[in-house]
Write a protein that holds these residues in place. Structure first.
Motif, mmCIF file in Angstrom:
data_model
loop_
_atom_site.group_PDB
_atom_site.id
_atom_site.type_symbol
_atom_site.label_atom_id
_atom_site.label_comp_id
_atom_site.label_asym_id
_atom_site.label_seq_id
_atom_site.Cartn_x
_atom_site.Cartn_y
_atom_site.Cartn_z
ATOM 1 N N LEU A 40 14.934 1.913 -13.291
ATOM 2 C CA LEU A 40 13.962 1.165 -14.065
ATOM 3 C C LEU A 40 13.221 0.193 -13.153
ATOM 4 N N LEU A 41 11.899 0.356 -13.064
ATOM 5 C CA LEU A 41 11.075 -0.555 -12.274
ATOM 6 C C LEU A 41 10.788 -1.795 -13.106
ATOM 7 N N ASN A 42 10.857 -2.983 -12.477
ATOM 8 C CA ASN A 42 10.568 -4.210 -13.198
ATOM 9 C C ASN A 42 9.963 -5.254 -12.276
ATOM 10 N N ALA A 43 9.479 -6.335 -12.898
ATOM 11 C CA ALA A 43 8.874 -7.443 -12.161
ATOM 12 C C ALA A 43 9.078 -8.724 -12.956
ATOM 13 N N ILE A 44 9.087 -9.848 -12.243
ATOM 14 C CA ILE A 44 9.234 -11.162 -12.870
ATOM 15 C C ILE A 44 8.235 -12.118 -12.231
ATOM 16 N N PHE A 45 7.575 -12.912 -13.086
ATOM 17 C CA PHE A 45 6.639 -13.947 -12.662
ATOM 18 C C PHE A 45 7.137 -15.278 -13.212
ATOM 19 N N GLN A 46 7.203 -16.302 -12.358
ATOM 20 C CA GLN A 46 7.641 -17.632 -12.781
ATOM 21 C C GLN A 46 6.584 -18.653 -12.405
ATOM 22 N N TRP A 47 6.469 -19.710 -13.234
ATOM 23 C CA TRP A 47 5.505 -20.776 -12.977
ATOM 24 C C TRP A 47 6.215 -22.092 -12.739
ATOM 25 N N PRO A 48 5.601 -22.961 -11.944
ATOM 26 C CA PRO A 48 6.169 -24.302 -11.779
ATOM 27 C C PRO A 48 6.030 -25.087 -13.085
ATOM 28 N N GLU A 49 6.814 -26.127 -13.210
ATOM 29 C CA GLU A 49 6.778 -26.967 -14.401
ATOM 30 C C GLU A 49 5.371 -27.504 -14.617
ATOM 31 N N GLY A 50 4.959 -27.556 -15.856
ATOM 32 C CA GLY A 50 3.657 -28.108 -16.195
ATOM 33 C C GLY A 50 2.558 -27.082 -16.374
ATOM 34 N N VAL A 51 2.769 -25.827 -16.000
ATOM 35 C CA VAL A 51 1.729 -24.810 -16.177
ATOM 36 C C VAL A 51 1.671 -24.368 -17.634
ATOM 37 N N ALA A 52 2.832 -24.077 -18.225
ATOM 38 C CA ALA A 52 2.894 -23.698 -19.635
ATOM 39 C C ALA A 52 2.872 -24.960 -20.492
ATOM 40 N N HIS A 53 2.149 -24.922 -21.601
ATOM 41 C CA HIS A 53 2.038 -26.085 -22.481
ATOM 42 C C HIS A 53 3.419 -26.444 -23.037
ATOM 43 N N PRO A 54 3.891 -27.692 -22.828
ATOM 44 C CA PRO A 54 5.240 -28.068 -23.238
ATOM 45 C C PRO A 54 5.465 -28.054 -24.744
ATOM 46 N N GLU A 55 4.401 -28.175 -25.522
ATOM 47 C CA GLU A 55 4.566 -28.098 -26.976
ATOM 48 C C GLU A 55 5.019 -26.702 -27.392
ATOM 49 N N HIS A 56 4.524 -25.693 -26.712
ATOM 50 C CA HIS A 56 4.854 -24.313 -27.056
ATOM 51 C C HIS A 56 6.034 -23.773 -26.256
ATOM 52 N N TRP A 57 6.225 -24.278 -25.062
ATOM 53 C CA TRP A 57 7.263 -23.789 -24.156
ATOM 54 C C TRP A 57 8.048 -24.985 -23.600
ATOM 55 N N PRO A 58 8.813 -25.689 -24.434
ATOM 56 C CA PRO A 58 9.497 -26.904 -23.983
ATOM 57 C C PRO A 58 10.511 -26.654 -22.873
ATOM 58 N N HIS A 59 11.014 -25.438 -22.771
ATOM 59 C CA HIS A 59 12.004 -25.111 -21.747
ATOM 60 C C HIS A 59 11.407 -24.305 -20.607
ATOM 61 N N GLY A 60 10.102 -24.083 -20.649
ATOM 62 C CA GLY A 60 9.466 -23.230 -19.656
ATOM 63 C C GLY A 60 9.479 -21.783 -20.119
ATOM 64 N N VAL A 61 8.801 -20.940 -19.373
ATOM 65 C CA VAL A 61 8.685 -19.535 -19.752
ATOM 66 C C VAL A 61 8.470 -18.712 -18.491
ATOM 67 N N TYR A 62 8.899 -17.479 -18.518
ATOM 68 C CA TYR A 62 8.551 -16.573 -17.443
ATOM 69 C C TYR A 62 8.116 -15.235 -18.023
ATOM 70 N N LEU A 63 7.395 -14.487 -17.236
ATOM 71 C CA LEU A 63 6.812 -13.216 -17.635
ATOM 72 C C LEU A 63 7.584 -12.097 -16.965
ATOM 73 N N THR A 64 7.937 -11.089 -17.741
ATOM 74 C CA THR A 64 8.616 -9.926 -17.177
ATOM 75 C C THR A 64 7.831 -8.661 -17.504
#
Length: 152
Positions: A40-64
């Motif tokens: 299974l091929l996969n990928a992960i993208f992560q952002w530094p704190e403050g990129v995702a709006h904290p109201e919607h993503w209080p714990h942060g978020v990553y893209l897979t």
């Protein structure tokens, strides 16, 4: 370093994210070769704190991404909810579509503005003229080559 079939596609996604001002802090591709009947091929993208709006993503978020399920957002901590990115972002869709959907979700949350569909009804999106019908036929799958961990 091994080149994986989806490396160039993910590099194009990283470039599209960067062009929208949401460059990932890190991203990488991998292959799950745990002995299952297919790798299974996969990928992960992560952002530094403050990129995702904290109201919607209080714990942060990553893209897979994986070749079976396509693009998903996963809450970094807390409940670790897993949600599909958007019906518009499929397994091999245009990297610019992925970036537009990511930007909308990082800013507006999962139920927020969808760039491709709500520009005429949502106050956050500029009016968009209708697209002319395409006679080009189906879009080709991206050339998926190359394993690298990248950082901006």
């Amino acid at each position: 370093m091994t080149n994986l079939p989806h490396d160039s596609y993910m590099a194009a996604v990283a470039d599209a994210l960067t062009a929208r001002g949401i460059a990932p802090g890190r991203w990488w591709t991998s292959e799950d070769d745990s002995g299952a009947s297919s790798d299974l091929l996969n990928a992960i993208f992560q952002w530094p704190e403050g990129v995702a709006h904290p109201e919607h993503w209080p714990h942060g978020v990553y893209l897979t991404w994986d070749q079976d399920d396509g693009w998903r957002l996963i809450e970094s901590d807390g409940s670790r909810n897993i949600d599909d990115l958007s019906p518009d972002s499929r397994v091999g869709c245009d990297p610019r579509q992925v970036a537009a959907d990511v930007q909308a979700r990082l800013t507006h949350g999962l139920g927020g503005w969808t760039p491709a569909r709500s520009a005429s009804t949502e106050p956050d999106g500029p009016p968009r003229p209708p697209r002319p019908p395409s006679s080009a036929g189906p879009h080709p799958q991206p050339d998926l080559v190359g394993v690298r961990e990248r950082s901006p």
